[in-house]
Design a protein around this motif. Structure first.
Motif, PDB file in Angstrom:
ATOM      1  N   MET A   1       0.849  -1.166   0.000  1.00 21.11           N
ATOM      2  CA  MET A   1       0.000   0.000   0.000  1.00 21.11           C
ATOM      3  C   MET A   1       0.905   1.244   0.000  1.00 21.11           C
ATOM      4  SD  MET A   1      -3.066   0.852   2.613  1.00 21.11           S
ATOM      5  CE  MET A   1      -4.171  -0.180   1.699  1.00 21.11           C
ATOM      6  N   ILE A   2       0.429   2.315  -0.594  1.00 17.76           N
ATOM      7  CA  ILE A   2       1.196   3.562  -0.630  1.00 17.76           C
ATOM      8  C   ILE A   2       0.358   4.689  -0.043  1.00 17.76           C
ATOM      9  CG2 ILE A   2       2.250   5.311  -2.123  1.00 17.76           C
ATOM     10  CD1 ILE A   2       3.090   3.107  -3.980  1.00 17.76           C
ATOM     11  N   GLY A   3       1.016   5.511   0.759  1.00 20.08           N
ATOM     12  CA  GLY A   3       0.380   6.698   1.330  1.00 20.08           C
ATOM     13  C   GLY A   3       1.359   7.847   1.318  1.00 20.08           C
ATOM     14  N   SER A   4       0.928   8.978   1.822  1.00 23.10           N
ATOM     15  CA  SER A   4       1.825  10.135   1.874  1.00 23.10           C
ATOM     16  C   SER A   4       2.014  10.567   3.325  1.00 23.10           C
ATOM     17  CB  SER A   4       1.266  11.289   1.038  1.00 23.10           C
ATOM     18  OG  SER A   4       0.008  11.689   1.528  1.00 23.10           O
ATOM     19  N   LEU A   5       3.177  11.109   3.611  1.00 16.25           N
ATOM     20  CA  LEU A   5       3.500  11.541   4.961  1.00 16.25           C
ATOM     21  C   LEU A   5       2.647  12.745   5.337  1.00 16.25           C
ATOM     22  CD1 LEU A   5       5.323  11.168   7.446  1.00 16.25           C
ATOM     23  CD2 LEU A   5       6.883  12.810   6.397  1.00 16.25           C
ATOM     24  N   LYS A   6       1.839  12.591   6.369  1.00 17.08           N
ATOM     25  CA  LYS A   6       1.034  13.700   6.871  1.00 17.08           C
ATOM     26  C   LYS A   6       1.900  14.548   7.793  1.00 17.08           C
ATOM     27  CE  LYS A   6      -3.328  14.826   9.057  1.00 17.08           C
ATOM     28  NZ  LYS A   6      -4.614  14.268   9.519  1.00 17.08           N
ATOM     29  N   PHE A   7       2.520  13.900   8.779  1.00 16.36           N
ATOM     30  CA  PHE A   7       3.503  14.562   9.632  1.00 16.36           C
ATOM     31  C   PHE A   7       4.297  13.526  10.402  1.00 16.36           C
ATOM     32  CE2 PHE A   7      -0.140  14.327  12.518  1.00 16.36           C
ATOM     33  CZ  PHE A   7       0.449  13.894  13.704  1.00 16.36           C
ATOM     34  N   TYR A   8       5.453  13.948  10.916  1.00 17.59           N
ATOM     35  CA  TYR A   8       6.310  13.090  11.724  1.00 17.59           C
ATOM     36  C   TYR A   8       6.798  13.890  12.917  1.00 17.59           C
ATOM     37  CZ  TYR A   8      10.273  10.344  13.290  1.00 17.59           C
ATOM     38  OH  TYR A   8      11.141   9.633  14.059  1.00 17.59           O
ATOM     39  N   ARG A   9       6.595  13.368  14.128  1.00 11.52           N
ATOM     40  CA  ARG A   9       7.056  14.015  15.364  1.00 11.52           C
ATOM     41  C   ARG A   9       8.408  13.426  15.724  1.00 11.52           C
ATOM     42  NH1 ARG A   9       3.361  15.771  19.734  1.00 11.52           N
ATOM     43  NH2 ARG A   9       5.413  16.220  20.595  1.00 11.52           N
ATOM     44  N   GLN A  10       9.461  14.118  15.320  1.00 13.15           N
ATOM     45  CA  GLN A  10      10.815  13.620  15.550  1.00 13.15           C
ATOM     46  C   GLN A  10      11.090  13.431  17.033  1.00 13.15           C
ATOM     47  OE1 GLN A  10      13.805  15.701  13.352  1.00 13.15           O
ATOM     48  NE2 GLN A  10      15.435  15.033  14.676  1.00 13.15           N
ATOM     49  N   ASP A  11      10.590  14.318  17.888  1.00 13.16           N
ATOM     50  CA  ASP A  11      10.839  14.208  19.327  1.00 13.16           C
ATOM     51  C   ASP A  11      10.161  12.997  19.960  1.00 13.16           C
ATOM     52  OD1 ASP A  11       8.371  15.531  18.801  1.00 13.16           O
ATOM     53  OD2 ASP A  11       8.319  16.333  20.829  1.00 13.16           O
ATOM     54  N   LYS A  12       9.117  12.492  19.339  1.00 10.76           N
ATOM     55  CA  LYS A  12       8.381  11.330  19.861  1.00 10.76           C
ATOM     56  C   LYS A  12       8.663  10.044  19.073  1.00 10.76           C
ATOM     57  CE  LYS A  12       5.977  13.678  22.880  1.00 10.76           C
ATOM     58  NZ  LYS A  12       6.076  13.485  24.307  1.00 10.76           N
ATOM     59  N   GLY A  13       9.140  10.171  17.826  1.00  9.63           N
ATOM     60  CA  GLY A  13       9.445   9.000  17.015  1.00  9.63           C
ATOM     61  C   GLY A  13       8.247   8.376  16.322  1.00  9.63           C
ATOM     62  N   TRP A  14       7.185   9.157  16.133  1.00  7.26           N
ATOM     63  CA  TRP A  14       6.005   8.638  15.448  1.00  7.26           C
ATOM     64  C   TRP A  14       5.390   9.697  14.556  1.00  7.26           C
ATOM     65  CZ3 TRP A  14       1.782  11.541  16.569  1.00  7.26           C
ATOM     66  CH2 TRP A  14       1.710  12.155  17.822  1.00  7.26           C
ATOM     67  N   GLY A  15       4.495   9.219  13.686  1.00 10.13           N
ATOM     68  CA  GLY A  15       3.814  10.126  12.776  1.00 10.13           C
ATOM     69  C   GLY A  15       2.599   9.453  12.166  1.00 10.13           C
ATOM     70  N   PHE A  16       2.041  10.108  11.169  1.00 11.18           N
ATOM     71  CA  PHE A  16       0.870   9.581  10.477  1.00 11.18           C
ATOM     72  C   PHE A  16       1.071   9.665   8.971  1.00 11.18           C
ATOM     73  CE2 PHE A  16      -0.991  10.144  14.596  1.00 11.18           C
ATOM     74  CZ  PHE A  16      -1.945   9.139  14.673  1.00 11.18           C
ATOM     75  N   LEU A  17       0.557   8.652   8.286  1.00 11.45           N
ATOM     76  CA  LEU A  17       0.531   8.616   6.833  1.00 11.45           C
ATOM     77  C   LEU A  17      -0.919   8.763   6.395  1.00 11.45           C
ATOM     78  CD1 LEU A  17       2.789   5.471   6.312  1.00 11.45           C
ATOM     79  CD2 LEU A  17       3.485   7.861   6.147  1.00 11.45           C
ATOM     80  N   THR A  18      -1.151   9.500   5.322  1.00 10.12           N
ATOM     81  CA  THR A  18      -2.488   9.617   4.751  1.00 10.12           C
ATOM     82  C   THR A  18      -2.628   8.563   3.667  1.00 10.12           C
ATOM     83  OG1 THR A  18      -2.630  11.969   5.238  1.00 10.12           O
ATOM     84  CG2 THR A  18      -4.087  11.131   3.521  1.00 10.12           C
ATOM     85  N   ILE A  19      -3.633   7.708   3.826  1.00  9.30           N
ATOM     86  CA  ILE A  19      -3.896   6.667   2.834  1.00  9.30           C
ATOM     87  C   ILE A  19      -4.752   7.248   1.712  1.00  9.30           C
ATOM     88  CG2 ILE A  19      -4.955   4.420   2.429  1.00  9.30           C
ATOM     89  CD1 ILE A  19      -4.407   3.815   5.413  1.00  9.30           C
ATOM     90  N   LYS A  20      -5.812   7.924   2.085  1.00  9.95           N
ATOM     91  CA  LYS A  20      -6.680   8.654   1.162  1.00  9.95           C
ATOM     92  C   LYS A  20      -7.328   9.765   1.987  1.00  9.95           C
ATOM     93  CE  LYS A  20      -9.746   4.705   1.377  1.00  9.95           C
ATOM     94  NZ  LYS A  20     -10.382   3.675   0.594  1.00  9.95           N
ATOM     95  N   PRO A  21      -7.916  10.764   1.367  1.00  8.17           N
ATOM     96  CA  PRO A  21      -8.473  11.888   2.118  1.00  8.17           C
ATOM     97  C   PRO A  21      -9.367  11.422   3.277  1.00  8.17           C
ATOM     98  CG  PRO A  21      -8.585  12.358  -0.213  1.00  8.17           C
ATOM     99  CD  PRO A  21      -8.129  10.919  -0.078  1.00  8.17           C
ATOM    100  N   GLY A  22      -9.030  11.895   4.462  1.00 10.39           N
ATOM    101  CA  GLY A  22      -9.801  11.559   5.650  1.00 10.39           C
ATOM    102  C   GLY A  22      -9.419  10.243   6.301  1.00 10.39           C
ATOM    103  N   GLU A  23      -8.450   9.522   5.756  1.00  5.98           N
ATOM    104  CA  GLU A  23      -8.034   8.234   6.314  1.00  5.98           C
ATOM    105  C   GLU A  23      -6.521   8.231   6.533  1.00  5.98           C
ATOM    106  OE1 GLU A  23      -8.370   3.457   5.416  1.00  5.98           O
ATOM    107  OE2 GLU A  23      -9.516   4.849   4.197  1.00  5.98           O
ATOM    108  N   ASP A  24      -6.141   8.298   7.807  1.00  5.75           N
ATOM    109  CA  ASP A  24      -4.730   8.330   8.186  1.00  5.75           C
ATOM    110  C   ASP A  24      -4.389   7.084   8.988  1.00  5.75           C
ATOM    111  OD1 ASP A  24      -4.575  10.888   7.072  1.00  5.75           O
ATOM    112  OD2 ASP A  24      -5.079  11.844   8.967  1.00  5.75           O
ATOM    113  N   ILE A  25      -3.093   6.727   8.990  1.00  7.07           N
ATOM    114  CA  ILE A  25      -2.632   5.568   9.739  1.00  7.07           C
ATOM    115  C   ILE A  25      -1.351   5.929  10.489  1.00  7.07           C
ATOM    116  CG2 ILE A  25      -1.352   4.588   7.785  1.00  7.07           C
ATOM    117  CD1 ILE A  25      -2.293   1.794   8.824  1.00  7.07           C
ATOM    118  N   PHE A  26      -1.258   5.485  11.728  1.00  9.45           N
ATOM    119  CA  PHE A  26      -0.128   5.722  12.614  1.00  9.45           C
ATOM    120  C   PHE A  26       1.081   4.909  12.171  1.00  9.45           C
ATOM    121  CE2 PHE A  26       2.284   4.103  16.239  1.00  9.45           C
ATOM    122  CZ  PHE A  26       2.605   5.264  16.927  1.00  9.45           C
ATOM    123  N   PHE A  27       2.290   5.453  12.379  1.00  4.95           N
ATOM    124  CA  PHE A  27       3.515   4.662  12.229  1.00  4.95           C
ATOM    125  C   PHE A  27       4.535   5.097  13.262  1.00  4.95           C
ATOM    126  CE2 PHE A  27       4.925   8.313   9.858  1.00  4.95           C
ATOM    127  CZ  PHE A  27       6.304   8.324   9.950  1.00  4.95           C
TER     128      PHE A  27
END
Length: 75
Positions: A1-27
């Protein structure tokens, strides 16, 4: 699956990827393969598998990596 980087919190080591509009997934940084998320910018395309977060409850992106020819866009 491919998504786009929504944001990444460098200080916490996590972020979210957008799969499609309105649908994000944690990493989490520990799920990145040959990739340093600190070098990425919002909107960068990333490939991943869907799995469970370490708590075993939430859905999370696993094996987050730079896309290759074999990766597919959802939808």
């Amino acid at each position: 699956m491919i998504g786009s980087l929504k944001f990444y919190r460098q200080d916490k080591g996590w972020g979210f990827l957008t799969i499609k509009p309105g649908e994000d997934i944690f990493f989490h940084v520990t799920d990145c393969v040959d990739l340093d998320p600190r070098t990425l910018g919002e909107g960068d395309q990333l490939a991943f598998e869907i799995g469970k977060a370490k708590d075993g409850i939430r859905t999370a992106a696993k094996q987050v990596r730079i896309p290759s020819d074999g990766d597919v866009v959802d939808g």
